[in-house]
Motif scaffolding. Structure first.
Motif, PDB file in Angstrom:
ATOM      1  N   GLN A 278       4.414  11.175   4.487  1.00  0.00           N
ATOM      2  CA  GLN A 278       2.936  12.013   5.027  1.00  0.00           C
ATOM      3  C   GLN A 278       3.395  13.105   4.681  1.00  0.00           C
ATOM      4  O   GLN A 278       3.932  14.016   5.218  1.00  0.00           O
ATOM      5  CB  GLN A 278       3.082  12.099   6.989  1.00  0.00           C
ATOM      6  N   ASP A 279       3.119  13.105   3.230  1.00  0.00           N
ATOM      7  CA  ASP A 279       2.758  14.629   2.449  1.00  0.00           C
ATOM      8  C   ASP A 279       1.520  15.466   2.424  1.00  0.00           C
ATOM      9  O   ASP A 279       1.296  16.156   1.423  1.00  0.00           O
ATOM     10  CB  ASP A 279       3.676  14.103   1.683  1.00  0.00           C
ATOM     11  N   GLY A 280       0.341  14.714   2.928  1.00  0.00           N
ATOM     12  CA  GLY A 280      -0.441  15.579   2.206  1.00  0.00           C
ATOM     13  C   GLY A 280      -1.414  15.160   1.191  1.00  0.00           C
ATOM     14  O   GLY A 280      -2.373  15.610   1.172  1.00  0.00           O
ATOM     15  N   THR A 281      -1.105  14.039   0.504  1.00  0.00           N
ATOM     16  CA  THR A 281      -1.715  13.109  -0.630  1.00  0.00           C
ATOM     17  C   THR A 281      -1.854  11.783  -0.126  1.00  0.00           C
ATOM     18  O   THR A 281      -1.538  10.745   0.297  1.00  0.00           O
ATOM     19  CB  THR A 281      -1.029  13.155  -1.893  1.00  0.00           C
ATOM     20  N   ALA A 282      -3.202  11.807  -0.316  1.00  0.00           N
ATOM     21  CA  ALA A 282      -3.909  10.705   0.272  1.00  0.00           C
ATOM     22  C   ALA A 282      -3.140   9.807  -0.437  1.00  0.00           C
ATOM     23  O   ALA A 282      -3.856   8.929  -1.479  1.00  0.00           O
ATOM     24  CB  ALA A 282      -5.867  10.931  -0.117  1.00  0.00           C
ATOM     25  N   ALA A 283      -2.991   8.480   0.099  1.00  0.00           N
ATOM     26  CA  ALA A 283      -2.971   6.971  -0.028  1.00  0.00           C
ATOM     27  C   ALA A 283      -4.083   6.852  -1.123  1.00  0.00           C
ATOM     28  O   ALA A 283      -4.783   6.703  -1.055  1.00  0.00           O
ATOM     29  CB  ALA A 283      -2.721   5.931   0.836  1.00  0.00           C
ATOM     30  N   ILE A 284      -3.936   5.699  -2.329  1.00  0.00           N
ATOM     31  CA  ILE A 284      -4.642   5.136  -2.958  1.00  0.00           C
ATOM     32  C   ILE A 284      -5.142   3.847  -2.535  1.00  0.00           C
ATOM     33  O   ILE A 284      -4.010   3.817  -1.722  1.00  0.00           O
ATOM     34  CB  ILE A 284      -4.130   5.443  -4.547  1.00  0.00           C
ATOM     35  N   ALA A 285      -6.421   3.360  -3.567  1.00  0.00           N
ATOM     36  CA  ALA A 285      -6.980   1.884  -2.810  1.00  0.00           C
ATOM     37  C   ALA A 285      -5.895   1.040  -3.601  1.00  0.00           C
ATOM     38  O   ALA A 285      -4.968   0.488  -4.232  1.00  0.00           O
ATOM     39  CB  ALA A 285      -8.340   1.392  -3.169  1.00  0.00           C
ATOM     40  N   GLU A 286      -5.861  -0.341  -2.492  1.00  0.00           N
ATOM     41  CA  GLU A 286      -4.697  -1.263  -2.629  1.00  0.00           C
ATOM     42  C   GLU A 286      -4.997  -1.251  -4.362  1.00  0.00           C
ATOM     43  O   GLU A 286      -4.079  -2.494  -4.882  1.00  0.00           O
ATOM     44  CB  GLU A 286      -4.831  -2.670  -1.616  1.00  0.00           C
TER      45      GLU A 286
END
Length: 203
Positions: A69-77
């Motif tokens: 959890q570093d402020g970067t949104a996770a990408i889609a699978e």
């Protein structure tokens, strides 16, 4: 380097991450290793090579960004790492600073679909992710008789394309492998498998 015309080639680009201790600073040093195996038309092994691969800076950042959890949104699978791309770059060399743009800029493939996607990466074994095997033909290059000099591991496409044009279409190069030169003639194929391994020493 070798230049090889083949009927069937199996490339196992095996990413292993043992915790080796650097003699320079005492910190863990991680590295990848690949094995390339050439089989003739009858399935007999005629050539093999063990090589190191390189998880590049953008690949390292991708792992951190998707895990913490570093402020970067996770990408889609469906745009996660899941593609293998080939290069025809002269003097191809794996380097930590490689990016998707630099990989594509050097590849010299203009009209062929240099990338193939595995829409169902195998993660059934603990700590392992296996892309492929994916089969490349002359249609992934510009013409018969051209030579593959290296491979890149890249993000997949949202469209789940079996073949697509460039690694940079999605912006992330995860790793590179400096293979022996392989010339693809009519009817010949190259099979490439990439395995990412983060298994620990205990089960």
């Amino acid at each position: 380097m070798y230049k090889i015309g083949i009927a069937l080639m199996a490339v196992f680009a095996v990413m292993v991450i043992p915790a080796q201790i650097s003699a320079d600073d005492g910190k863990p040093t991680y590295y990848g290793m690949g094995t390339i195996v050439l089989n003739d038309a009858f399935g007999n092994e005629v050539f093999s090579q063990t090589i190191h691969n390189q998880v590049v800076n953008t690949g390292e950042s991708f792992i951190i960004d998707q895990t913490f959890q570093d402020g970067t949104a996770a990408i889609a699978e469906n745009t996660s790492v899941g593609a293998i791309c080939v290069s025809e770059a002269v003097g191809f060399a794996a380097a930590e600073g490689d990016t998707a743009a630099s990989f594509d800029g050097a590849t010299t493939i203009a009209t062929g679909n240099e990338c193939k996607e595995d829409t169902a990466v195998d993660d059934s074994s603990q700590g392992l992710a296996v892309i492929g095997p994916l089969t490349f033909t002359t249609s992934n290059l510009d013409a018969v008789g051209e030579t593959i000099t290296g491979i890149g591991i890249c993000k997949a496409t949202a469209a789940d394309d079996n073949d697509f044009g460039t690694c940079a279409i999605n912006g992330i190069l995860f790793a590179t492998v400096n293979t022996s030169d392989v010339t693809l003639n009519t009817g010949e194929t190259v099979q490439i498998t990439y395995t990412f391994d983060i298994t620990s020493g205990s089960s």
